[in-house]
Design an enzyme around this catalytic site. Sequence first.
Site, PDB file in Angstrom:
ATOM      1  N   CYS A  86      -3.926   1.946   0.683  1.00 52.99           N
ATOM      2  CA  CYS A  86      -4.601   1.301  -0.447  1.00 52.99           C
ATOM      3  C   CYS A  86      -5.002  -0.131  -0.072  1.00 52.99           C
ATOM      4  O   CYS A  86      -5.881  -0.313   0.752  1.00 52.99           O
ATOM      5  CB  CYS A  86      -3.715   1.367  -1.694  1.00 52.99           C
ATOM      6  SG  CYS A  86      -4.594   1.034  -3.249  1.00 52.99           S
ATOM      7  N   HIS A 196      -1.777   7.224  -2.054  1.00 53.99           N
ATOM      8  CA  HIS A 196      -0.433   6.713  -1.773  1.00 53.99           C
ATOM      9  C   HIS A 196       0.537   7.833  -1.368  1.00 53.99           C
ATOM     10  O   HIS A 196       1.264   8.361  -2.218  1.00 53.99           O
ATOM     11  CB  HIS A 196       0.120   6.019  -3.016  1.00 53.99           C
ATOM     12  CG  HIS A 196      -0.487   4.693  -3.313  1.00 53.99           C
ATOM     13  ND1 HIS A 196       0.031   3.508  -2.859  1.00 53.99           N
ATOM     14  CD2 HIS A 196      -1.599   4.365  -4.027  1.00 53.99           C
ATOM     15  CE1 HIS A 196      -0.705   2.494  -3.283  1.00 53.99           C
ATOM     16  NE2 HIS A 196      -1.710   2.987  -3.994  1.00 53.99           N
ATOM     17  N   GLU A 198       3.333   7.543   0.095  1.00 55.47           N
ATOM     18  CA  GLU A 198       4.721   7.100  -0.087  1.00 55.47           C
ATOM     19  C   GLU A 198       5.236   7.402  -1.487  1.00 55.47           C
ATOM     20  O   GLU A 198       6.458   7.387  -1.721  1.00 55.47           O
ATOM     21  CB  GLU A 198       4.844   5.603   0.228  1.00 55.47           C
ATOM     22  CG  GLU A 198       4.335   4.646  -0.822  1.00 55.47           C
ATOM     23  CD  GLU A 198       2.818   4.468  -0.842  1.00 55.47           C
ATOM     24  OE1 GLU A 198       2.334   3.612  -1.608  1.00 55.47           O
ATOM     25  OE2 GLU A 198       2.101   5.188  -0.107  1.00 55.47           O
TER      26      GLU A 198
END
Length: 221
Positions: A86, A196, A198
Site C-alpha cells: 500500500c 494488504h 498481512e
Amino acid sequence: MRAAVIVFPGSNCDRDLAVALERSTGKPPVMVWHGDSELPDVDFIGIPGGFSYGDYLRCGAIAANSPIMRAVKQKAEAGVAVLGVCNGFQVLVETGLLPGALLRNASLKFACRDVRLSVESSDSVFTRRYNAGDVLTIPVAHHDGNYFIDDDGLKRLEDNGQVAFRYVEDTNPNGSLGNIAGVFDAKRRVLGLMPHPERVTEALVGGTDGKALFDSLVESL
C-alpha cells in the site's frame, strides 16, 4: 529468515506486517525507525502501509527521502528482498525501486473492502507457495492506488513477467491500468502491492490467503 520492518511517522500497518512475519518466521522482525541511516544484516525488508508523513506532499514522496531509504536501496541493489504494501508500494515507486506511478483512485473515493486477486506468477521469492492463476481474497484500503505506467513501460512489464498480481476485473477498486495490483522489479526481488496480505494471515481475523506470501519468503530466504 532475518527480517526488518521500516517505520515512518504515520505508518499504521507496521505492527500488522510484523505480526504476519513473526507468524511465518517464528521470531519478531527488527523494527527500524525512518530516521536511522543503517540497517542490520537482514534477508528481507518490509515497508508497511499507512500514511507516511501524513501524505501531505504526495503519497510516499517524503518517506522516499528518509535517511533509511538510502540503506534500503543499497540492500535492494545487493539482492535483499523488499516488499512494499500500500503506502509502502507508493514509497518504492517514489524511490525508483519500482516503475510506474500510483494515482488517485478513479472513483476519487477511498477504497476499503475485500478484492479478488489473480496470481500472475509463482516464479519469485514472494509467490512460490502460490500457483499462477490462483485467485485470492485480500483487503484494500487506499485512496491513491490507481497504477499507471506509459505504453513502453507496460510492454516491458508484460514482456518480462513483472506483473505479480492483478485485480479480477469486476473487483478493481481503483481503475489501475491492466488491473495491475502488484509489480516486481526486473529481478523479482522487490515487490510492490496495493492490497494488504498481512491482514489475512489468520483465519480468526478474516482469512489466510496472504499467509503463503510470507511462507514463500521463509522457504526462499
